[in-house]
Design a protein around this motif. Structure first.
Motif, short mmCIF file in Angstrom:
data_model
loop_
_atom_site.label_atom_id
_atom_site.label_comp_id
_atom_site.label_asym_id
_atom_site.label_seq_id
_atom_site.Cartn_x
_atom_site.Cartn_y
_atom_site.Cartn_z
N GLY A 14 74.10 63.28 38.09
CA GLY A 14 73.39 64.22 37.23
C GLY A 14 74.03 65.59 37.25
N LEU A 31 64.76 67.27 37.72
CA LEU A 31 65.46 66.02 37.50
C LEU A 31 66.17 65.98 36.14
CD1 LEU A 31 62.97 63.40 39.01
CD2 LEU A 31 64.76 64.75 40.14
N ALA A 32 67.04 65.00 36.01
CA ALA A 32 67.91 64.87 34.83
C ALA A 32 67.13 64.49 33.58
CB ALA A 32 68.98 63.82 35.12
N THR A 65 69.91 58.27 34.97
CA THR A 65 70.27 59.23 36.01
C THR A 65 69.03 59.70 36.76
OG1 THR A 65 72.14 59.99 34.67
CG2 THR A 65 71.43 61.44 36.46
N ARG A 66 67.95 59.91 36.03
CA ARG A 66 66.69 60.36 36.63
C ARG A 66 66.23 59.36 37.69
NH1 ARG A 66 64.79 61.66 31.89
NH2 ARG A 66 63.31 59.97 31.53
N HIS A 67 66.34 58.10 37.41
CA HIS A 67 65.88 57.09 38.36
C HIS A 67 66.83 56.92 39.53
CE1 HIS A 67 62.16 55.48 36.56
NE2 HIS A 67 62.61 56.18 35.55
N GLN A 108 68.32 59.50 40.75
CA GLN A 108 67.94 60.66 41.56
C GLN A 108 66.65 60.38 42.34
OE1 GLN A 108 67.77 63.77 38.59
NE2 GLN A 108 69.91 64.36 38.93
N PHE A 120 60.08 66.95 36.50
CA PHE A 120 60.65 65.60 36.60
C PHE A 120 61.25 65.12 35.29
CE2 PHE A 120 59.11 63.38 40.61
CZ PHE A 120 58.87 64.56 41.30
N ASN A 121 61.03 65.86 34.21
CA ASN A 121 61.54 65.45 32.90
C ASN A 121 61.17 63.99 32.59
OD1 ASN A 121 62.82 67.64 31.53
ND2 ASN A 121 64.46 67.60 33.06
N ALA A 122 59.96 63.60 32.95
CA ALA A 122 59.51 62.22 32.74
C ALA A 122 59.16 62.02 31.27
CB ALA A 122 58.32 61.92 33.63
N GLU A 161 56.85 56.38 34.56
CA GLU A 161 58.22 56.47 35.07
C GLU A 161 58.26 56.59 36.59
OE1 GLU A 161 61.26 59.05 33.83
OE2 GLU A 161 60.85 58.83 31.70
#
Length: 246
Positions: A117, A137-138, A143-145, A147, A168-170, A176
């Motif tokens: 990320g 987070l990304a 990428t988020r997952h 991380q 978290f940018n979910a 998520e």
């Protein structure tokens, strides 16, 4: 204890019309004063701030975390959210973007970095009875997952009760992070899943405060404050006393 979490968007205000770079390059000096006044009115013991400007031309070359800490009479710590060895350190404005903690007590943080990320920073803040991780987070789902998997390892290695807070940018919804919650046994302080984005008409739950079972929620609030594109989270909590090891 009171924790405030707030993505302040570098103090540049909300982007109501979602314009490209909408206001990101604008002057933030007036709005950051309003944000500082709001944060001070909340009287937090700890404030976790996401999207803080260290001192670009937007701020008149002043560190926003330092400004806000002075307003509160708090200590502060800031760090770029990009890795120190990355290419972003050569890009004006981007090389001044990061996250920060403000606390009543002195700070001795630990900085971690995700392997993947663009936004890599994790700030670890250890207090007497709890450890707080602050993240951003990304935007990319995969990428988020990845991380979250790395964050899981940090949480599992921590001996004290844990709080994980941040943006978290979910983008695909609260589901998520269900696997992350199940694996870490953490719980969301936002039990009613109140949306936090965009601030003027909240539809998405992007900002989270997650905590260990030993931490008990006293009061949780999402103030309707339109000083950023995100709404702030204010959480009062108590930590269950830990039993001494025989």
């Amino acid at each position: 204890m009171r924790l405030l979490l707030y993505n302040i968007r570098y103090g540049t205000g909300p982007n109501r019309f979602f314009l490209p770079c909408g206001g990101y390059l604008g002057d933030s000096t007036r709005n950051i004063e309003a944000i500082s006044d709001f944060v001070a009115s909340c009287e937090p013991d700890v404030a976790g701030l996401v999207e803080v400007d260290e001192g670009s031309f937007r701020t008149g070359h002043r560190n926003q975390a330092e400004q806000m800490a002075a307003r509160l009479g708090h200590y502060h710590i800031y760090r770029s959210k990009y890795h120190a060895e990355g290419w972003t350190r050569f890009i004006p404005v981007m090389n001044k973007q990061g996250n920060a903690f403000l606390t009543r007590d002195s700070i001795e943080p630990v900085f971690h970095y995700f392997k993947r990320g663009m936004k890599k920073l994790i700030i670890e803040l250890e207090l007497e009875n709890v450890v707080i991780f602050l993240v951003h987070l990304a935007l990319q789902f995969r990428t988020r997952h990845q991380q979250l998997a790395e964050l899981y390892n940090l949480v599992e290695r921590t001996e004290k009760p844990v709080i994980v807070a941040g943006d978290f940018n979910a983008l695909w919804g609260e589901n998520e992070i269900d696997l992350f919650l199940g694996a870490t046994r953490l719980t969301s302080a936002n039990e009613n899943r109140v949306p936090t984005f965009p601030s003027w008409k909240p539809r998405r739950h992007l900002d989270f405060i997650l905590h260990s079972p030993e931490i008990h929620s006293v009061r949780f609030d999402v103030p309707q404050v339109e000083l950023s594109d995100h709404l702030p989270l204010v959480w009062d909590f108590e930590v269950e006393p830990q039993r001494a090891t025989p």
